[in-house]
Design an enzyme around this catalytic site. Sequence first.
Site, PDB file in Angstrom:
ATOM      1  N   TYR A  64     -14.862   0.527  -7.421  1.00 49.56           N
ATOM      2  CA  TYR A  64     -16.169   1.182  -7.307  1.00 49.56           C
ATOM      3  C   TYR A  64     -16.988   0.994  -8.582  1.00 49.56           C
ATOM      4  CZ  TYR A  64     -13.471   3.201  -3.545  1.00 49.56           C
ATOM      5  OH  TYR A  64     -12.672   3.337  -2.438  1.00 49.56           O
ATOM      6  N   LYS A 104       0.862  -1.177   0.000  1.00 45.81           N
ATOM      7  CA  LYS A 104       0.000   0.000   0.000  1.00 45.81           C
ATOM      8  C   LYS A 104       0.900   1.228   0.000  1.00 45.81           C
ATOM      9  CE  LYS A 104      -3.717   2.340   2.530  1.00 45.81           C
ATOM     10  NZ  LYS A 104      -4.579   2.316   3.734  1.00 45.81           N
ATOM     11  N   ARG A 128     -10.825   9.770   1.056  1.00 48.23           N
ATOM     12  CA  ARG A 128     -10.751  10.428   2.355  1.00 48.23           C
ATOM     13  C   ARG A 128     -11.884  11.430   2.539  1.00 48.23           C
ATOM     14  NH1 ARG A 128      -4.139  10.834   2.214  1.00 48.23           N
ATOM     15  NH2 ARG A 128      -3.801   8.629   2.723  1.00 48.23           N
ATOM     16  N   GLU A 180       7.784  -6.813   1.892  1.00 53.42           N
ATOM     17  CA  GLU A 180       6.442  -6.887   2.472  1.00 53.42           C
ATOM     18  C   GLU A 180       5.760  -8.198   2.109  1.00 53.42           C
ATOM     19  OE1 GLU A 180       5.152  -4.900   4.559  1.00 53.42           O
ATOM     20  OE2 GLU A 180       6.279  -3.021   4.409  1.00 53.42           O
ATOM     21  N   SER A 214     -10.089   5.340  -5.396  1.00 54.78           N
ATOM     22  CA  SER A 214     -11.050   6.408  -5.682  1.00 54.78           C
ATOM     23  C   SER A 214     -10.542   7.384  -6.730  1.00 54.78           C
ATOM     24  CB  SER A 214     -11.378   7.156  -4.384  1.00 54.78           C
ATOM     25  OG  SER A 214     -10.200   7.670  -3.780  1.00 54.78           O
ATOM     26  N   LYS A 243      -2.168  -1.588  -3.665  1.00 52.14           N
ATOM     27  CA  LYS A 243      -2.993  -0.380  -3.712  1.00 52.14           C
ATOM     28  C   LYS A 243      -2.072   0.835  -3.867  1.00 52.14           C
ATOM     29  CE  LYS A 243      -6.421   2.174  -0.943  1.00 52.14           C
ATOM     30  NZ  LYS A 243      -7.159   2.236   0.346  1.00 52.14           N
ATOM     31  N   LYS A 299       1.078  10.114   5.746  1.00 58.39           N
ATOM     32  CA  LYS A 299       1.179   8.705   6.155  1.00 58.39           C
ATOM     33  C   LYS A 299       2.443   8.035   5.610  1.00 58.39           C
ATOM     34  CE  LYS A 299      -3.829   8.222   6.594  1.00 58.39           C
ATOM     35  NZ  LYS A 299      -5.011   7.333   6.466  1.00 58.39           N
TER      36      LYS A 299
END
Length: 417
Positions: free
Chosen positions: A404, A286, A296, A324, A365, A339, A308
Site C-alpha cells: 500500500y 499464505k 478485512r 506448496e 495491511s 504473504k 481460516k
Amino acid sequence: MASTVSFSPAKVQMLQATTCHGHGSSFAVPRTGPRPRSVAVRVSSEQEVRAPSGRSIEECEADAVAGKFPAPAPFVRSKAPEGTPQIRPLDMPKRPRRNRRSPALRAAFQETTISPANLVLPLFIHEGEEDTPIGAMPGCFRLGWQHGLLDEVYKARDVGVNSFVLFPKVPDALKTPTGEEAYNDNGLVPRTIRLLKDKFPDIIVYTDVALDPYSSDGHDGIVREDGVILNDETVYQLCKQAVSQARAGADVVSPSDMMDGRVGAIRSALDAEGFNDVSIMSYTAKYASSFYGPFREALDSNPRFGDKKTYQMNPANYREALLETAGDEAEGADILLVKPGLPYLDIIRLLRDNSALPIAAYQVSGEYSMIKAGGALNMIDEEKVMMESLMCLRRAGADIILTYFARQAATVLCGMR
C-alpha cells in the site's frame, strides 16, 4: 566555453607577454622551456578563474607545461578526542568499513536496489462514486471504480508504478453461500478491468481469485453445513472466476484461496478458453496471520464464523512452504507469492533459493498500519522505515512487492515530495 589552439615556438616568441587580451578572450602563453615544441594554449571567453594562490588558471597551466609544480600540501591527520588511547593499529588485511566510508562508495557497492517497477499497488474498489477512507489504514480508500480509481492510477503511473491489483467491496445483497457474483462478467471487477485497460492499456492488472469478498460466510471457499470448507467444489467456482477476469482483460490472475490443486485447474480452464498468455500468480505461502485485520475491515470480509486455519498455513511452519512451492510449480504457476511479507522474510528466502520462478511478497495491511501509526506518533521516521522495510523484502529475494506504500515509496525513489 573554452577551446584549445596550438602555437609553434616561433609564434610563442612573437607573444612576449604572458597574457594578451582582445575582444574578451585571453591567451595564456607558457614561459620559454628548455626545448622548442608546440604548446597547447586554452582560449576562453569565460570569466577569469584564479587558483587559491591568486594566480590565474593560465599561469598554473603554463607552469605545468614547463614542469614546475607546486609542492603538495602537508599531510595532516585529523585529531582524535582527548583521552583516546594511543595504540598500535590492528594487523587486519581486510577492513570491510573501507567500502562504507563515503556515500559514493556505499552507493557503488550496494547489493540490493529497488525501483517503482518492483512495486504493485493494491486498490480497493466499490460501486459508489465517492472515495471512502479506511479507518485502520490511513491514506487508503475504497475508491469509486469510475472516478477515484482512475485518479489514483494516474497519480501512481506519474511516479513509475504501472502494476495494480484489485480488491472489491461487494454489496452484501450480492453475496451468497456459493459466491456466484465472483464470475459475473458484468460484476464490479470485470467492469473495472475493462475501464482500466481502456484508459491505460499499458498497465499490468492483477486480480484476486477467491470467494471471500462474494461469500455470505466470509470464507475463501464454499462452506458445508458442518463448517467444513469444500475444496474441489470451490476450485470449480474459482476457475469460472479466473476465466471471467481474463475475459475482461486481466494480465495476471492471483488465486489467494489456498485450496489444494487450484493452480492446475485454473491453468487448464484458462488454456481451454484461449487465455494462454494470462499469467497465474499463486499465493503459494499464505499464512493464517493476525496481520490481515485492517484488510478485512477494508473489504468487510471477516469470516461469519471460525477462522481460516484449515486452508491457510500455520505461521509456525517453514518446510510446509516447500510442499506448496513444488505443487504450484508443477501445476503451472508463473509467480509465487509469500504473504505476509516482513514477518516472513525467511520464507521469501526459502522460495527464492528453491525456485527459479519470480517471487512476490505482500506487505500486508497490518504491516502498513503499524508503520503509519508509528510515524503518526513520532516514534519512528515513517519514510525511512517504509523504505527500509521494502528494501528488506527485496534483499530477502522478492522480485515484486505488493504494498500500500507503492505510490508513496515511488515518489521518494523519484526524488519528489
